[in-house]
Design an enzyme around this catalytic site. Structure first.
Site, short mmCIF file in Angstrom:
data_model
loop_
_atom_site.label_atom_id
_atom_site.label_comp_id
_atom_site.label_asym_id
_atom_site.label_seq_id
_atom_site.Cartn_x
_atom_site.Cartn_y
_atom_site.Cartn_z
N GLY A 130 32.03 -57.92 -18.28
CA GLY A 130 30.69 -57.89 -18.87
C GLY A 130 29.62 -58.33 -17.89
O GLY A 130 29.90 -58.91 -16.84
N ASP A 131 28.39 -58.05 -18.26
CA ASP A 131 27.21 -58.50 -17.52
C ASP A 131 26.09 -58.51 -18.54
O ASP A 131 26.34 -58.59 -19.75
CB ASP A 131 26.93 -57.56 -16.33
N THR B 199 30.72 -68.97 -15.98
CA THR B 199 29.62 -68.84 -15.02
C THR B 199 28.70 -70.05 -15.11
O THR B 199 28.29 -70.61 -14.07
CB THR B 199 28.83 -67.54 -15.27
N LYS C 113 36.24 -55.26 -8.52
CA LYS C 113 36.02 -56.19 -9.65
C LYS C 113 34.54 -56.45 -9.75
O LYS C 113 33.89 -56.83 -8.76
CB LYS C 113 36.77 -57.51 -9.39
N ASN D 68 24.30 -66.27 -21.87
CA ASN D 68 25.59 -66.92 -21.66
C ASN D 68 25.56 -67.93 -20.51
O ASN D 68 26.03 -69.06 -20.65
CB ASN D 68 26.64 -65.84 -21.39
N GLN E 209 28.62 -58.41 -4.90
CA GLN E 209 29.90 -58.74 -5.52
C GLN E 209 31.03 -58.80 -4.49
O GLN E 209 31.99 -59.56 -4.66
CB GLN E 209 30.23 -57.72 -6.61
N LYS F 104 30.61 -52.66 -9.23
CA LYS F 104 29.66 -52.94 -10.30
C LYS F 104 29.37 -51.64 -11.03
O LYS F 104 29.58 -50.54 -10.49
CB LYS F 104 28.36 -53.53 -9.75
#
Length: 448
Positions: free
Chosen positions: A168-169, A212, A93, A243, A114, A129
């Site tokens: 997303g990132d 986040t 993930k 974001n 991660q 990732k």
């Protein structure tokens, strides 16, 4: 020199010999290794099983060509990446980043971090990732769609709801996730759980957009409470205006703090009366503009070029939420001089090792990214749960689960730091708490 110290030095030397040209990955390794000695001394079975070397080598990594056609009929070529780092506690993930700086080193650094971020959530998700050196800025919707269709045509071979679940990132928002899901569905049929961060109309979760940024503040609130402090009345510096930053500003304001800065890659806004997150949201998410436009709309705001961390003003809490290594040793020293007592990381590894050392020397409390910004992946995992159950939870239910997860992350990190003699070094505590769960899972599953 103890057996644990010798072992870590040996493993590091092997990593440098193999990956010496990957500075971001090596930085993540060093930040992790310096906290492991007491854990390995207490658990020599980890050394016998060569657990650390196994953990620092990805289970698999993919690099692939992405060919696509721009609006002028020209064929463009980018690189795509996916690193499936460790799946001991669940499916891989982690987000996908679209930015010109993306390379294997950055993807490995992010994927390695991660592992422990996901472990800290207490949810059954492993670490991965990915991304591409494609830059969506300035591209038309058609160009982005064509790139993503080519990207996903390759990536879909390696992912799935119970195998690897991207999200997303940086550079990957609602538009990009929509195009990715559409291409995946085109090739594989309906599988809602293959991506998270989806739109609400096709399997997304309420509160994912805010997760986040909100989670960062729930973590910061817990950290301050442990010191007998609260956010109310505190002055907060935030970097970034994406974001994470937008919703960090919203939640900090709701909790009684005054956020005095936001920034982008060109410069920053300073407003002593407090940043209005709705205006930032309009400029950055709706209009896709630059942060300097904020000063044109708010009389009390000032726009300055350069880094917000080079701007001297008194404040209490720093929330770096832009990118990795944005605070170096010199900027960390200015942060201390400006009176900040807490740094909680909204971005991934925003402080260099030199900056971290400055914080420790000055007794500035550091909330590391793997703990403080875990809210996004936590709600992504909650989205996976909703997809599995064919349910949609209310915003309030998801938000309350998020708050509980972030409070538990701080609590477990603080306990681990205390147990292994690190006091209030919450970076060490997060490393240890995240590592122990993965290490025990790996030990139970044998040498694989």
């Amino acid at each position: 020199m103890s057996e644990a110290t010798t072992y870590l030095a040996t493993v590091r030397a092997k990593i440098v010999a193999r990956d010496g040209n990957q500075p971001e990955f090596l930085e993540a390794i060093d930040n992790f290794f310096h906290t492991l000695t007491p854990v390995l001394e207490k658990h020599p079975e980890y050394i016998k099983a060569n657990l650390v070397e196994r953990l620092t080598e990805p289970e698999r990594a993919f690099q692939f060509r992405v060919s696509w056609v721009d609006d002028h009929g020209n064929v463009q070529v980018n690189r795509g990446f996916r690193v499936q780092f460790n799946g001991a506690i669940g499916p891989y993930k982690g987000g996908l980043r679209f930015h010109p700086t993306v390379n294997l080193s950055i993807v490995k650094f992010l994927g390695f971090e991660q592992i422990f971020k996901n472990s800290l959530t207490g949810l059954p998700i492993g670490g991965g990732k990915g991304g591409s050196d494609f830059d969506p800025k300035g591209k038309s919707d058609g160009e982005v769609m064509r790139f993503i269709q080519s990207f996903m045509t390759e990536l879909q071979k390696h992912i799935g709801p119970d195998l690897d679940v991207p999200a997303g990132d940086i550079g990957v928002g609602a538009r990009e996730i929509g195009f990715m899901y559409g291409q995946y569905r085109r090739l594989n049929g309906y599988q809602a759980g293959v991506l998270t961060g989806k739109g609400l109309s096709y399997g997304g979760s309420l509160a994912r957009t805010q997760a986040t940024g909100f989670g960062l503040l729930y973590y910061t609130e817990a950290l301050l409470a442990a010191q007998g402090e609260q956010l109310t009345g505190k002055k907060v510096k935030v970097s970034g205006s994406g974001n994470v930053a937008i919703y960090a500003v919203q939640k900090a304001t709701e909790l009684g703090a005054t956020v005095i800065t936001v920034s982008d890659s060109n410069g920053f806004i300073y407003d002593p009366n407090g940043i209005d997150y709705k205006i930032v949201q309009q400029i950055k998410e709706v209009e896709r503009g630059r942060i300097k436009e904020y000063a044109d709309r708010v009389d009390t705001a000032e726009y300055h070029e350069g880094s917000v961390w080079d701007f001297d003003v008194e404040y209490d809490v720093a929330l770096p939420s832009a990118t990795q290594n944005e605070i170096d040793g010199g900027r960390a020293a200015r942060l201390v001089q400006n009176g900040a007592k807490v740094v909680a990381s909204g971005a991934n590894m925003p402080s260099t090792p030199e900056a971290v050392e400055v914080f420790h020397q000055a007794n500035v409390l550091l909330g590391p990214a793997k703990a403080a910004n875990a809210g996004g992946v936590a709600v992504s995992a909650l989205e996976m749960s909703q997809n599995d159950e064919r349910l949609s939870w209310t915003f309030e239910e998801v938000d309350q689960r998020l708050k509980t997860i972030m409070q538990n992350i701080f609590s477990e990190s603080a306990q681990a730091a205390e147990e292994y003699g690190f006091g209030k070094d919450y970076l060490a505590g997060a490393n240890i708490a995240g590592f122990k769960r993965v290490a025990d899972a790996m030990m139970a599953q044998g040498v694989i």
